[in-house]
Design an enzyme around this catalytic site. Structure first.
Site, PDB file in Angstrom:
ATOM      1  N   ARG A 191      -6.282  -7.979 -10.001  1.00  0.00           N
ATOM      2  CA  ARG A 191      -6.702  -9.170 -10.086  1.00  0.00           C
ATOM      3  C   ARG A 191      -8.277  -8.832 -10.600  1.00  0.00           C
ATOM      4  NH1 ARG A 191      -9.828  -8.481  -5.673  1.00  0.00           N
ATOM      5  NH2 ARG A 191      -8.717  -8.015  -3.725  1.00  0.00           N
TER       6      ARG A 191
ATOM      7  N   LYS B  33       0.801  -0.870   0.250  1.00  0.00           N
ATOM      8  CA  LYS B  33       0.025   0.197  -0.141  1.00  0.00           C
ATOM      9  C   LYS B  33       0.735   1.296  -0.007  1.00  0.00           C
ATOM     10  CE  LYS B  33      -3.786  -2.089   2.425  1.00  0.00           C
ATOM     11  NZ  LYS B  33      -5.111  -2.178   1.485  1.00  0.00           N
TER      12      LYS B  33
ATOM     13  N   GLU C  86      -2.943   7.007   7.917  1.00  0.00           N
ATOM     14  CA  GLU C  86      -3.509   7.845   7.070  1.00  0.00           C
ATOM     15  C   GLU C  86      -4.548   8.494   7.832  1.00  0.00           C
ATOM     16  OE1 GLU C  86      -4.267   4.839   3.185  1.00  0.00           O
ATOM     17  OE2 GLU C  86      -6.139   5.643   4.209  1.00  0.00           O
TER      18      GLU C  86
ATOM     19  N   HIS D 125     -14.669  -3.915   7.107  1.00  0.00           N
ATOM     20  CA  HIS D 125     -13.918  -3.460   5.861  1.00  0.00           C
ATOM     21  C   HIS D 125     -14.138  -4.512   4.672  1.00  0.00           C
ATOM     22  CE1 HIS D 125     -12.162  -0.262   8.228  1.00  0.00           C
ATOM     23  NE2 HIS D 125     -11.938  -1.218   9.258  1.00  0.00           N
TER      24      HIS D 125
HETATM   25  P1  ADP Z   1      -7.888  -3.966   2.594  1.00  0.00           P
HETATM   26  O1  ADP Z   1      -6.904  -3.744   1.333  1.00  0.00           O
HETATM   27  O2  ADP Z   1      -7.386  -4.449   3.930  1.00  0.00           O
HETATM   28  O3  ADP Z   1      -9.324  -4.054   2.044  1.00  0.00           O
HETATM   29  P2  ADP Z   1      -8.363  -0.930   2.094  1.00  0.00           P
HETATM   30  O4  ADP Z   1      -7.226   0.071   2.057  1.00  0.00           O
HETATM   31  O5  ADP Z   1      -8.907  -1.115   0.654  1.00  0.00           O
HETATM   32  O6  ADP Z   1      -7.989  -2.204   2.805  1.00  0.00           O
HETATM   33  O7  ADP Z   1      -9.439  -0.502   3.033  1.00  0.00           O
HETATM   34  C1  ADP Z   1     -10.502  -1.360   3.197  1.00  0.00           C
HETATM   35  C2  ADP Z   1     -11.667  -0.277   3.843  1.00  0.00           C
HETATM   36  O8  ADP Z   1     -11.490   0.251   4.787  1.00  0.00           O
HETATM   37  C3  ADP Z   1     -12.238   0.569   2.669  1.00  0.00           C
HETATM   38  O9  ADP Z   1     -12.993   0.022   1.758  1.00  0.00           O
HETATM   39  C4  ADP Z   1     -12.840   1.415   3.585  1.00  0.00           C
HETATM   40  O10 ADP Z   1     -14.027   1.030   4.015  1.00  0.00           O
HETATM   41  C5  ADP Z   1     -12.056   1.530   4.955  1.00  0.00           C
HETATM   42  N1  ADP Z   1     -11.012   2.806   4.701  1.00  0.00           N
HETATM   43  C6  ADP Z   1      -9.621   2.460   4.231  1.00  0.00           C
HETATM   44  N2  ADP Z   1      -9.129   3.655   4.647  1.00  0.00           N
HETATM   45  C7  ADP Z   1      -9.723   4.499   5.149  1.00  0.00           C
HETATM   46  C8  ADP Z   1      -9.554   6.007   5.496  1.00  0.00           C
HETATM   47  N3  ADP Z   1      -8.361   6.459   5.254  1.00  0.00           N
HETATM   48  N4  ADP Z   1     -10.494   6.348   5.999  1.00  0.00           N
HETATM   49  C9  ADP Z   1     -11.751   5.957   6.243  1.00  0.00           C
HETATM   50  N5  ADP Z   1     -12.065   4.545   5.965  1.00  0.00           N
HETATM   51  C10 ADP Z   1     -10.989   3.794   5.248  1.00  0.00           C
END
Ligand code: ADP
Length: 516
Positions: free
Chosen positions: A292, A116, A200, A235
């Site tokens: 993917r 990431k 973040e 999530h």
């Molecule tokens: P993963 O790869 O573990 O799924 P992501 O970065 O895609 O992680 O984040 C998963 C979920 O977490 C996102 O779909 C969102 O719902 C929430 N999320 C991620 N980053 C943030 C953020 N900075 N603020 C609020 N919610 C977040």
């Protein structure tokens, strides 16, 4: 085109890939673990090879063995599906080094997007907006607090190697940071073998909107519009739709161009997805790129009118995309519910056992992408997602009523599933208005997952009554049947259709539908 493809996966996505191959006239090799010897994907493929015991670490994740099977069976390419080896750059590289084609992006693009933090760096350099935060892992709590204070709490700690929501912690105050960092690091180490965690800004109340990208080896990179995936628990996505109520054609074009820029910066080829958070003001932030095919790809297929898995295969075989960006505008509305073996009324506890009976919804606009059948054993070795129920209709309102109708037609007996939860979401006024954020589900969990309502108790009573009636009819005293049915004449009609009368399951199903 390839003459034979090895499908390095199981369950619904293995079947999905096999079907795509069958339609392209490509032969398939399935692989399976001892737990999956009788799985549908094994039967549907032209050949199937046992690759190990049930734990995926000893079967579906043993890349070297899968490559060896591909070589031995004469397959020219490997489709990894999603999960398992799909986003492991070393596997993509090993496939290529063995003289085979990996049906997915180049290993270098997986690497570029794999972490990431690396993906954030790449996005920033391509001018793609990202959530404020670091592009490197934090060393300790003091450093994390200092960084957090530059953009303010709450913040989100994330595993650099993360996926599936693991290694993530929301931190609302500096005093909570040290503990949260330690536990995020622990979880990341356990899940990914890498304890790097970065920080973040936590965006309050956003939507999750992602853009499907498709790129070929001739320099064409197109986007296929958005999917809205805000209905999430821990999530993890539960329901997805395309298009999104929050995305205008103008915003679609802008987000699409951003996703294309990110894909180009990574040297991307094949199907991929850029995930964004979209805030209340229409501001969007790049989260990550999934390199993917995604679980939720069918909603895009339905509104855009193309087969993404077939295009993955065609692009991997060197074909050029015959489309232009202007060819793609969403038509109608598509929605997907993930049918999992989890018990919503019991904290989504995984449910295991044998699927005694499966009745699938059919009729206009209904698609079932599943990997189960009557008699399937559902264990704890693999992901609880059994299938996806997908509908397509002219409008969002019609898609919701179609999904409700299809969910009611669906019967899965023998294990608990997420079906009742999805029905309640479809009935919820917030969802019907499209007034959803990524926090909505967690905030409404009690109402969406409470144990059986009165209506559902009636359903259970109806099933019990139908069972008794059936037993009595078998014993020769048919008179009791009409008395326990809400509509006795229908039972009489059904009975005359078959020499043995309807099975108790048919009767119970009909009664339960009527009582809903
Ligand atoms: P993963 O790869 O573990 O799924 P992501 O970065 O895609 O992680 O984040 C998963 C979920 O977490 C996102 O779909 C969102 O719902 C929430 N999320 C991620 N980053 C943030 C953020 N900075 N603020 C609020 N919610 C977040």
């Amino acid at each position: 085109m390839f003459s034979k493809v090895l499908v390095a996966n199981r369950g619904e996505i293995a079947l999905r890939v096999i079907r795509a191959c069958q339609e392209l006239g490509v032969k398939t090799v399935a692989v399976y673990s001892e737990a999956d010897a009788r799985a549908p994907h094994v039967r549907e493929a032209d050949e199937a090879v046992l690759v190990g015991p049930p734990p995926s670490s000893q079967s579906y994740l043993v890349g070297e063995r899968l490559i060896e099977v591909a070589l031995r069976t004469g397959a020219q390419a490997i489709h990894p599906g999603y999960g398992f080896l799909s986003e492991r750059a070393w596997f993509a590289r090993a496939v290529r080094d063995a003289g085979l084609v990996f049906i997915g992006p180049p290993a270098e693009a997986i690497d570029a997007m794999g972490s990431k933090t690396a993906a954030r760096q790449l996005a920033i350099s391509a001018g793609v907006p990202v959530v404020p935060g670091t592009t490197e892992s934090v060393r300790d709590a003091d450093e994390a607090i200092a960084i957090a204070e530059t953009f303010g709490f709450p913040v989100l700690l994330k595993a650099a190697a993360g996926g599936g929501g693991k290694g993530m912690r929301i931190v609302r105050a500096a005093s909570e940071l040290a503990d949260a960092l330690a536990s995020a690091k622990r979880e990341a180490q356990n899940a990914f073998g890498d304890d790097a965690v970065y920080i973040e800004k936590y965006i309050e109340g956003p939507r999750h909107v992602e853009i499907q990208v498709l790129a070929d080896t001739h320099g064409n990179v197109l986007h296929l519009g958005e999917r809205e995936c805000s209905v999430q628990r821990r999530h993890q996505k539960m329901i997805e739709e395309a298009p999104s109520v929050a995305v205008s054609p103008e915003l679609r074009a802008r987000m699409g161009a951003t996703a294309v820029a990110a894909a180009r910066a990574a040297g991307y080829v094949n199907a991929g997805t850029c995930e964004f958070l979209l805030d209340k003001d229409g501001q969007y932030y790049f989260l990550e790129m999934n390199t993917r095919i995604q679980v939720e790809h069918p909603v895009t297929e339905l509104v855009m009118g193309l087969d993404l898995v077939q295009w993955q295969i065609r692009v991997a075989a060197g074909e050029a995309l015959p489309f232009a960006q202007k060819d793609f505008a969403p038509r109608g509305w598509a929605m997907e519910c993930r049918i999992t073996s989890e018990d919503p009324s019991n904290g989504f506890l995984p449910s295991t056992g044998r699927i005694e009976y499966l009745h699938l919804p059919t009729g206009p606009g209904v698609r079932w992408d599943g990997g189960i059948e009557s008699g399937s054993e559902v264990g704890l070795h693999y992901d609880p997602m059994l299938a996806k129920l997908i509908v397509h209709a002219p409008t969002r309102d019609l898609a919701i009523s179609r999904m409700r109708r299809a969910l009611r037609e669906l019967t899965i007996d023998g294990i608990e599933t997420s079906r009742s939860f999805h029905l309640r979401v479809m009935d919820h006024p917030d969802f019907q208005r499209g007034d959803i954020t990524i926090q909505w589900l967690e905030q409404n969990l009690p109402a969406l997952t409470a144990p059986a309502t009165d209506r559902e108790s009636i359903r259970l009573a109806a099933i019990a009554a139908a069972l008794v009636a059936h037993e009595e009819r078998r014993a020769g005293s048919g008179t009791a049947t009409a008395a326990v049915m809400s509509d006795g004449s229908t039972v009489g009609h059904e009975a005359s259709r078959s020499a043995h009368g309807p099975s108790w399951r048919d009767v119970a199903r009909r009664e339960s539908l009527r009582s809903l």
